[in-house]
Scaffold this motif. Sequence first.
Motif, PDB file in Angstrom:
ATOM      1  N   GLU A 169     -24.307 -38.114 -48.856  1.00  0.00           N
ATOM      2  CA  GLU A 169     -24.524 -36.758 -49.348  1.00  0.00           C
ATOM      3  C   GLU A 169     -25.690 -36.066 -48.657  1.00  0.00           C
ATOM      4  O   GLU A 169     -25.641 -34.862 -48.375  1.00  0.00           O
ATOM      5  CB  GLU A 169     -24.757 -36.765 -50.869  1.00  0.00           C
ATOM      6  CG  GLU A 169     -23.522 -37.064 -51.697  1.00  0.00           C
ATOM      7  CD  GLU A 169     -23.266 -38.550 -51.846  1.00  0.00           C
ATOM      8  OE1 GLU A 169     -24.110 -39.354 -51.387  1.00  0.00           O
ATOM      9  OE2 GLU A 169     -22.213 -38.915 -52.412  1.00  0.00           O
ATOM     10  N   ALA A 170     -26.748 -36.820 -48.346  1.00  0.00           N
ATOM     11  CA  ALA A 170     -27.896 -36.210 -47.661  1.00  0.00           C
ATOM     12  C   ALA A 170     -27.510 -35.765 -46.254  1.00  0.00           C
ATOM     13  O   ALA A 170     -27.872 -34.666 -45.809  1.00  0.00           O
ATOM     14  CB  ALA A 170     -29.059 -37.193 -47.610  1.00  0.00           C
ATOM     15  N   GLY A 171     -26.773 -36.624 -45.540  1.00  0.00           N
ATOM     16  CA  GLY A 171     -26.323 -36.259 -44.208  1.00  0.00           C
ATOM     17  C   GLY A 171     -25.405 -35.048 -44.235  1.00  0.00           C
ATOM     18  O   GLY A 171     -25.469 -34.176 -43.360  1.00  0.00           O
ATOM     19  N   VAL A 175     -25.959 -31.319 -42.396  1.00  0.00           N
ATOM     20  CA  VAL A 175     -24.987 -30.615 -41.548  1.00  0.00           C
ATOM     21  C   VAL A 175     -24.792 -29.187 -42.055  1.00  0.00           C
ATOM     22  O   VAL A 175     -24.770 -28.231 -41.256  1.00  0.00           O
ATOM     23  CB  VAL A 175     -23.644 -31.365 -41.509  1.00  0.00           C
ATOM     24  CG1 VAL A 175     -22.551 -30.507 -40.863  1.00  0.00           C
ATOM     25  CG2 VAL A 175     -23.791 -32.677 -40.740  1.00  0.00           C
ATOM     26  N   LEU A 176     -24.674 -29.011 -43.358  1.00  0.00           N
ATOM     27  CA  LEU A 176     -24.513 -27.671 -43.919  1.00  0.00           C
ATOM     28  C   LEU A 176     -25.740 -26.813 -43.654  1.00  0.00           C
ATOM     29  O   LEU A 176     -25.625 -25.619 -43.344  1.00  0.00           O
ATOM     30  CB  LEU A 176     -24.246 -27.765 -45.423  1.00  0.00           C
ATOM     31  CG  LEU A 176     -22.878 -28.324 -45.812  1.00  0.00           C
ATOM     32  CD1 LEU A 176     -22.826 -28.609 -47.308  1.00  0.00           C
ATOM     33  CD2 LEU A 176     -21.769 -27.347 -45.429  1.00  0.00           C
ATOM     34  N   GLN A 177     -26.908 -27.425 -43.745  1.00  0.00           N
ATOM     35  CA  GLN A 177     -28.137 -26.690 -43.443  1.00  0.00           C
ATOM     36  C   GLN A 177     -28.176 -26.284 -41.973  1.00  0.00           C
ATOM     37  O   GLN A 177     -28.520 -25.149 -41.631  1.00  0.00           O
ATOM     38  CB  GLN A 177     -29.362 -27.543 -43.776  1.00  0.00           C
ATOM     39  CG  GLN A 177     -30.695 -26.861 -43.501  1.00  0.00           C
ATOM     40  CD  GLN A 177     -31.874 -27.748 -43.872  1.00  0.00           C
ATOM     41  OE1 GLN A 177     -31.774 -28.560 -44.791  1.00  0.00           O
ATOM     42  NE2 GLN A 177     -32.972 -27.613 -43.163  1.00  0.00           N
ATOM     43  N   LEU A 201     -19.407 -27.301 -52.804  1.00  0.00           N
ATOM     44  CA  LEU A 201     -19.267 -25.854 -52.670  1.00  0.00           C
ATOM     45  C   LEU A 201     -20.601 -25.154 -52.918  1.00  0.00           C
ATOM     46  O   LEU A 201     -20.960 -24.204 -52.211  1.00  0.00           O
ATOM     47  CB  LEU A 201     -18.207 -25.332 -53.640  1.00  0.00           C
ATOM     48  CG  LEU A 201     -16.763 -25.764 -53.349  1.00  0.00           C
ATOM     49  CD1 LEU A 201     -15.842 -25.356 -54.501  1.00  0.00           C
ATOM     50  CD2 LEU A 201     -16.265 -25.181 -52.035  1.00  0.00           C
ATOM     51  N   ALA A 202     -21.351 -25.636 -53.897  1.00  0.00           N
ATOM     52  CA  ALA A 202     -22.662 -25.042 -54.184  1.00  0.00           C
ATOM     53  C   ALA A 202     -23.632 -25.235 -53.027  1.00  0.00           C
ATOM     54  O   ALA A 202     -24.516 -24.406 -52.803  1.00  0.00           O
ATOM     55  CB  ALA A 202     -23.234 -25.650 -55.465  1.00  0.00           C
ATOM     56  N   LEU A 203     -23.447 -26.321 -52.273  1.00  0.00           N
ATOM     57  CA  LEU A 203     -24.308 -26.582 -51.115  1.00  0.00           C
ATOM     58  C   LEU A 203     -23.908 -25.768 -49.885  1.00  0.00           C
ATOM     59  O   LEU A 203     -24.643 -25.746 -48.900  1.00  0.00           O
ATOM     60  CB  LEU A 203     -24.274 -28.072 -50.761  1.00  0.00           C
ATOM     61  CG  LEU A 203     -24.943 -29.032 -51.737  1.00  0.00           C
ATOM     62  CD1 LEU A 203     -24.688 -30.473 -51.326  1.00  0.00           C
ATOM     63  CD2 LEU A 203     -26.444 -28.758 -51.828  1.00  0.00           C
TER      64      LEU A 203
END
Length: 307
Positions: A169-171, A175-177, A201-203
């Motif tokens: 989840e952190a990785g 990627v989204l960031q 979706l929230a991320l």
Amino acid sequence: MPKFAGIIPPLCTPFHDDFTVDTVSFRRHVESQLDAGVHGVFVLGSSSEVAFQTDTQRRVTIETAVAQAAGRVPVLVGCIDMTTLRVAEHIKTAEALGADGIVVTAPYYTRTHPAEIERHFRLLRETTSLPIFAYDIPVAVHSKLDGGMLLRLAEEGVIEGLKDSSGDEAGFRLVLQGKRERGLDRFAVFTGSELLVDTALALGADGAVPGLANVDPVGYVLIYDHFRSGNAHAARREQERLLKLFAITEVAPPGRMGRGSAGLGAFKAAMKMRGFVDNAVMAPPQIALDDDELLRIKEKLAEAGLL
């Protein structure tokens, strides 16, 4: 906006008793997904038993899905194999049969270096004009796709999407960031988790590729619709209902069969119980669920209001 977004289920492939593809059931299953409002379908992934399918079965699976979708939603096709040249052959077939995009893992069986994995994607980009989705599934291919590499490949147009089934989840968040910071708006990032769709979706994820949508596509479309309308509470409530339903994948004990047999067997059994397909046969050497396990799945479907 990305070209691909929303709920794109990784469809299970129904088989006859002789392990040929049950195209009649498969067409019905595709149609049930479209009726539920999904935004695309993905065939020849893990839920499709791609690792067990012969080239003939793969071709029939693609042909059937493309024909039934009939352009109403995009069809992503898994071109998954051990080496670059073998994947390139699958890509040619997918292109010829009308795929809208392809999904590719890292090479496997052979021990590959990160530089070789990156070269794998770059070489495949040269063979096709179709959108390429990177599929991060280290539990199956034993290589974790590097987030920096994925962002670099997205920035250069080598890949247009990511299906993240890494469990990291952190990785995934990094990627989204990175996507946001680099302005990669057209890079479509999907979670492969059935259990964290509302969170993804929230991320900032563009959608989800949840295997449990084979059983309850409406539930996942509701999560996406609730989130898009700003109703996070309703999205969470639907996700928590599906969290309970996912327990069907655990009715078979690990001492009796592998987790693949247990999970896919549960999906297919539930699909049959809901009338989506006629048969719950899995490709060999996977082990079938027994009568007691099937009864427990039926009970859980009833608890979820699906029977």
